[in-house]
Design an enzyme around this catalytic site. Structure first.
Site, short mmCIF file in Angstrom:
data_model
loop_
_atom_site.label_atom_id
_atom_site.label_comp_id
_atom_site.label_asym_id
_atom_site.label_seq_id
_atom_site.Cartn_x
_atom_site.Cartn_y
_atom_site.Cartn_z
N HIS A 1 15.14 -8.59 6.27
CA HIS A 1 13.77 -8.17 6.77
C HIS A 1 12.78 -9.29 6.90
CE1 HIS A 1 10.44 -4.98 5.29
NE2 HIS A 1 9.99 -5.71 6.33
N LEU B 1 8.97 -12.05 12.63
CA LEU B 1 8.79 -13.39 13.33
C LEU B 1 7.88 -13.38 14.65
CD1 LEU B 1 12.61 -15.03 13.08
CD2 LEU B 1 10.55 -14.86 11.54
N ARG B 2 7.23 -12.34 14.82
CA ARG B 2 6.00 -12.34 15.52
C ARG B 2 6.27 -12.49 17.02
NH1 ARG B 2 4.05 -9.41 11.91
NH2 ARG B 2 2.82 -10.63 9.96
N ASN C 1 7.92 -4.61 14.94
CA ASN C 1 6.61 -4.46 15.15
C ASN C 1 6.02 -5.70 15.65
OD1 ASN C 1 6.69 -5.96 12.54
ND2 ASN C 1 4.93 -5.35 11.74
N LYS D 1 13.89 1.06 12.33
CA LYS D 1 13.06 0.80 11.24
C LYS D 1 11.84 1.89 11.22
CE LYS D 1 10.30 -1.16 7.92
NZ LYS D 1 9.57 -2.50 8.06
N HIS E 1 11.29 -3.05 0.42
CA HIS E 1 10.37 -3.66 -0.63
C HIS E 1 9.77 -2.53 -1.49
CE1 HIS E 1 7.72 -1.65 2.86
NE2 HIS E 1 7.92 -2.77 3.42
N ASP F 1 10.77 -9.97 3.47
CA ASP F 1 9.60 -9.39 4.22
C ASP F 1 8.65 -10.44 4.75
OD1 ASP F 1 7.85 -7.43 5.32
OD2 ASP F 1 7.15 -6.65 3.65
N HIS G 1 0.92 -14.64 8.60
CA HIS G 1 -0.29 -14.57 9.41
C HIS G 1 -1.03 -16.00 9.47
CE1 HIS G 1 -0.30 -10.24 9.72
NE2 HIS G 1 0.12 -9.99 8.62
N GLY H 1 0.43 -9.35 4.57
CA GLY H 1 1.71 -10.10 4.68
C GLY H 1 1.72 -11.05 4.08
O1 DOR Z 1 2.20 -6.55 4.47
C1 DOR Z 1 3.02 -6.23 5.43
N1 DOR Z 1 2.87 -7.03 6.32
N2 DOR Z 1 3.63 -5.12 5.43
C2 DOR Z 1 4.18 -4.76 6.51
O2 DOR Z 1 4.61 -3.68 6.26
C3 DOR Z 1 4.18 -5.12 7.72
C4 DOR Z 1 3.89 -6.81 7.54
C5 DOR Z 1 3.42 -7.43 8.90
O3 DOR Z 1 4.18 -7.44 9.90
O4 DOR Z 1 2.57 -8.27 9.07
ZN ZN Z 2 6.93 -2.83 5.29
ZN ZN Z 3 7.95 -5.86 6.68
#
Ligand code: DOR
Ligand code: ZN
Ligand code: ZN
Length: 421
Positions: free
Chosen positions: A59, A62-63, A93, A142, A224, A290, A294, A309
């Site tokens: 999980h 990596l953006r 995402n 997911k 999580h 996870d 950012h 995040g």
């Molecule tokens: O805090 C979070 N950040 N929870 C998530 O489910 C997504 C993640 C993110 O992609 O920043």
């Molecule tokens: Zn999540």
């Molecule tokens: Zn996540």
């Protein structure tokens, strides 16, 4: 088959550390035994070190593509490899979100030849998903039942249930962000306690309860997990479970700032301690970081505006290995939760030191502990809540037999491959 390379030393095999010689050919472990002859290259790690299977993180975020100011596949996998993580599963995402084959193939070509470890890319579960076309190309799917970074929420039963049914029919596992969005409030927040008020434990419980109602016994993974009650519900439904380090370490009264803003939220001290004891007891299947980078600027903005995040890809497993060193966590629990189970649950031939498995190996000197220095971490995000914590980093890390990290420093190349081709 010709053995190209033999690594010898105290090796983690079937739950035990014992002397072994590991024969490697074409990136794969071909034999493991007390005496393996041949090998153009032989490496004796010496008597004070141990060889473990590489870790697999089920999980990460990596953006890449679309948010590469936060992280990209090169920097994210550079962070991974320094922590002994030789395979990462990346969440969908990214921008645009991975919801169809075309976007998935675009993402695959965007990151090709830039990864320092192996990887798999998840697809998001959306209404009208073509699960059959996506399944052979991904390690899993997911589902986001609660809103968070990226807009790929699917939480209404009329849409969610048929899509999930299609996804599970493919035989692939579905990981879930299990927070029922109906129970999440959007009121103004100034600290992690407010964030917790807006995202109560009931949101986690209700999401799991709804999944259990329709899909008991299916290949579902609850990401999580933040509460022992949620853990019990997931296990009773036959789902696998994943826990992050931040939910085991932090609590709202001490960790109040946006650095600790994350979804699902960190909870109170009593909950954290109860979750931690379940973790130590071995009740959780997998550790997933996870890793949600950012930028430092984004995280420094006012609490309400800051994104949720926490980054953790380079710090989680070294801190877990420190728990092992200090005798707080059995090494078997660490290897099971971070190597064996993630690989087995997502059908990847890694995570064990046995013939037929990829030669993803890491070498530790368990006498050497260090303090995490945030300036030396490799994530592009440039911040971490774990500065100053004790950690045990691997000395050597190999991906499919190739040395990527030596003496704790990267010495390899971006040889990472997609585990689904
Ligand atoms: O805090 C979070 N950040 N929870 C998530 O489910 C997504 C993640 C993110 O992609 O920043
Ligand atoms: Zn999540
Ligand atoms: Zn996540």
């Amino acid at each position: 088959m010709d053995i190209e390379k033999v690594i010898q030393g105290r090796t983690y095999i079937d739950g035990e550390l014992r002397y072994a010689e590991i024969g490697i050919s074409e990136g794969r472990i071909v034999t493991v035994g007390r005496l393996v002859s041949g090998g153009d290259e032989r490496v004796d790690i010496g008597s004070s070190k141990i060889i473990l299977p590489g870790f697999m993180d089920p999980h990460v975020h990596l953006r890449d593509p679309g948010m590469t100011a936060k992280e990209d596949f090169g920097t994210g996998t550079m962070a991974a490899v320094h922590a002994g993580v030789t395979c990462v599963l990346d969440m969908p995402n990214t921008r645009p979100p991975v919801t169809d084959v075309e976007t998935l193939m675009d993402k695959k070509s965007a990151i090709r030849r830039r990864a320092n470890v192996d990887y798999g890319l998840f697809a998001a579960v959306t209404s009208g998903i073509n699960a059959g076309m996506l399944a052979p190309l991904v390690p899993g799917f997911k589902l986001f039942m609660g809103s968070t970074t990226g807009n790929i929420l699917l939480n209404e039963d009329e849409e969610m249930i048929p899509s999930v049914r299609d996804v599970l029919a493919t035989g692939k596992r579905m990981s879930v962000h299990a927070e029922d969005d109906h129970l999440i409030s959007k009121e103004a927040e100034h600290c992690t306690r407010d964030h917790l008020r807006n995202r109560p434990a009931e949101a986690e419980w209700n999401a799991i309860r709804r999944l259990a109602g329709s899909f008991k016994g299916s290949r579902i993974n609850i990401c999580h997990i933040t509460t022992p009650e949620g853990l019990d519900m997931a296990k009773a439904a036959g789902f696998t479970t994943e826990v992050t380090l931040h939910h085991l370490m932090f609590e709202v009264d001490r960790n109040t700032t946006a650095e600790y803003k994350v979804n699902p939220p960190i909870r109170d001290l009593d909950n954290r301690d109860r979750l931690f004891s379940r973790f130590i007891k071995g009740d959780v299947d997998m550790i997933g970081t996870d890793h949600a980078p950012h930028t430092a600027e984004e995280k420094a903005s006012e609490f309400d505006a800051a994104p949720g995040g926490i980054p953790g890809l380079e710090t989680t497993m070294p801190m877990i290995m420190e728990m092992v060193r200090a005798g707080r966590l059995p090494i078997q629990a660490a290897v099971r939760m971070a190597s064996e189970n993630p690989a087995a649950n997502f059908g990847i031939r890694k995570g064990r030191i046995a013939p037929g498995y990829d030669a993803d190996l890491q070498i530790y000197d368990m006498r050497i502990t260090s303090e995490i220095d945030v300036r030396r971490l490799h994530s592009k995000c440039g911040h971490s809540p774990y500065g100053g914590y004790a950690a045990v980093f691997p000395e050597t890390v190999m991906v499919r037999g190739e040395v990527q990290v030596e003496d704790g420093e990267f010495c390899g190349e971006p040889l990472g491959r997609d585990v689904c081709g």
